[in-house]
Design an enzyme around this catalytic site. Structure first.
Site, PDB file in Angstrom:
ATOM      1  N   HIS A  90       0.831  -1.200   0.000  1.00 39.01           N
ATOM      2  CA  HIS A  90       0.000   0.000   0.000  1.00 39.01           C
ATOM      3  C   HIS A  90       0.867   1.252   0.000  1.00 39.01           C
ATOM      4  O   HIS A  90       1.864   1.342   0.717  1.00 39.01           O
ATOM      5  CB  HIS A  90      -0.896   0.034   1.243  1.00 39.01           C
ATOM      6  N   ASP A 103       2.235  14.555   2.242  1.00 40.79           N
ATOM      7  CA  ASP A 103       3.388  13.680   2.088  1.00 40.79           C
ATOM      8  C   ASP A 103       2.916  12.347   1.524  1.00 40.79           C
ATOM      9  O   ASP A 103       1.838  11.856   1.881  1.00 40.79           O
ATOM     10  CB  ASP A 103       4.077  13.433   3.442  1.00 40.79           C
ATOM     11  N   ASP A 126       7.669  10.172   2.638  1.00 45.18           N
ATOM     12  CA  ASP A 126       8.695  10.367   1.616  1.00 45.18           C
ATOM     13  C   ASP A 126       9.917  11.109   2.141  1.00 45.18           C
ATOM     14  O   ASP A 126      11.051  10.795   1.777  1.00 45.18           O
ATOM     15  CB  ASP A 126       8.113  11.071   0.387  1.00 45.18           C
ATOM     16  N   ASP A 127       9.717  12.097   3.024  1.00 43.28           N
ATOM     17  CA  ASP A 127      10.856  12.835   3.576  1.00 43.28           C
ATOM     18  C   ASP A 127      11.819  11.893   4.292  1.00 43.28           C
ATOM     19  O   ASP A 127      13.044  12.010   4.169  1.00 43.28           O
ATOM     20  CB  ASP A 127      10.376  13.905   4.568  1.00 43.28           C
ATOM     21  N   CYS A 153       0.241   2.860  -4.665  1.00 42.94           N
ATOM     22  CA  CYS A 153      -0.502   4.087  -4.932  1.00 42.94           C
ATOM     23  C   CYS A 153       0.305   5.309  -4.502  1.00 42.94           C
ATOM     24  O   CYS A 153       1.139   5.237  -3.603  1.00 42.94           O
ATOM     25  CB  CYS A 153      -1.835   4.060  -4.184  1.00 42.94           C
ATOM     26  N   ASP A 188      11.257  11.797  -3.436  1.00 41.98           N
ATOM     27  CA  ASP A 188      11.611  13.224  -3.415  1.00 41.98           C
ATOM     28  C   ASP A 188      12.890  13.523  -4.201  1.00 41.98           C
ATOM     29  O   ASP A 188      13.722  14.335  -3.775  1.00 41.98           O
ATOM     30  CB  ASP A 188      11.760  13.720  -1.970  1.00 41.98           C
TER      31      ASP A 188
END
Length: 357
Positions: A168, A183, A199-200, A223, A230
């Site tokens: 997921h 994010d 993502d960070d 998804c 990034d």
């Protein structure tokens, strides 16, 4: 381009005697056995998730100190180079978020890399399928964070890294440390208790210590994955997302430069969902059963074409999904402005398009 399923089936079923050894798993054979495991793969969107706790990158690096992987198969090594790989597949068994094909995606990717002869020295496999061959551990948040840090630990110029995630993907409201409203996140098997990974934090875990001249390829089949690493450069096309007009790389963010040569292919754009395949035989990958559409397309492209350029790899992956009537549009992003005419490689450094700043 028309893909001949018989071509890939022949490649997958012709196993070199040198490709496996005592104590290793023959993932090409395992990939072929997916012919017998057809089942529905139902994708459910998780919806917006609460912002998770930040990852302590220094603690993750320390925790990765004694982590190690296993050699998955025997292949001719790259002289003076280490090849590491991290594979994550999560089906969320017994939960309301259950999927059916993500562990199959990992099997298919392993089969593809084995058949292509990628000489992996150490591989870690995090899946929630108990009988998965060569499994390292469960894909919990702690384990994913630990082994992301392990993947890049002590990397040196010339090393080759590979990362594959199938599970997921979702979004959460930005924690305020970027200009973005949301994010992008991946969801560990225990995300309901421990939270997602944004993502960070993925960027910091994988890239904050990555030196120059290290090659990393990542595939995210989930998804909302378009910009999940990034990275500063992305593929754009003058004819639009689905078209094959004039492709080029474009800088889309400042301040996220990465020293190493990193390329990511994602299953879809940030605002899209990454679709399912109920019967993967329709993609000609030598397998049936549940599986992610992007993984199946990418593995099919890799196995059927020995000299695709970076640009062609993405275009033909998109075209295959479009022909199968999927709406998702895979994305290519990178740490540098890749010359899209360069022949795709899992091990070579990038040729850079100097016209892109």
């Amino acid at each position: 381009m028309a893909v001949d399923p018989r071509c890939l089936l022949s490649l997958c079923s012709t196993i070199s005697k040198a490709s496996s050894a005592k104590g290793t798993n023959d993932f090409v054979k395992i990939g072929m056995e997916l012919w017998q495991t057809a089942q529905p793969y139902l994708v459910q969107a998780l919806g917006l998730q609460p912002p998770p706790p930040k990852v302590d990158v220094d603690a993750a690096v320390a925790n990765a100190g004694d982590a190690h992987g296993e050699q998955p198969w025997v292949a001719t090594p790259l002289p003076g180079q280490t090849v590491r790989a991290l594979f994550i597949g999560i089906n969320y068994y017994g939960t309301s978020a259950a999927l059916s094909g993500c562990c199959n995606d990992v099997k298919q990717m392993l089969a593809t890399l084995q058949k292509k002869g990628l000489p992996i020295n150490e591989a870690v496999i995090l899946v929630d399928e108990d009988n998965f061959p060569g499994r390292t551990d469960q894909p919990t948040r702690d384990n994913i964070v630990r082994y992301m840090a392990w993947l890049v630990k002590d990397a040196k110029p010339g090393d080759v890294l590979f990362f594959h995630y199938s599970g997921h993907g979702t979004q959460c409201k930005s924690r305020g440390d970027s200009d973005e409203k949301y994010d992008q996140c991946i969801a560990p098997v225990d995300f309901q208790k421990s939270g997602c990974i944004v993502d960070d934090d993925i960027h910091k875990l994988l890239f904050s210590r990555l030196p120059e001249k290290v090659r990393l390829t990542a595939v995210f089949d989930c998804c909302h994955s378009g910009s999940i690493m990034d990275l500063p450069f992305t593929y754009v096309c003058s004819g639009g997302e689905q078209a094959s007009g004039t492709p080029h790389m474009k800088r889309i963010r400042e301040g996220n430069d990465v020293l190493g040569d990193v390329m990511m292919i994602s299953g879809c754009a940030d605002e899209q969902t990454s679709a399912d395949v109920k019967n993967t035989a329709t993609f000609g990958t030598g397998s049936t059963g549940a599986g992610g559409a992007a993984t199946q397309c990418i593995t099919c492209m890799l196995m059927n074409n020995q000299s695709l350029s970076y640009g062609k790899l993405l275009i033909e992956t998109r075209d295959m999904l479009k022909r199968k009537r999927f709406k998702q549009v895979p994305q290519l992003s990178a740490s540098k402005a890749i010359d899209l005419d360069q022949t795709f490689s899992l091990t070579e450094m990038f040729s850079v398009d100097r016209s892109v700043q």
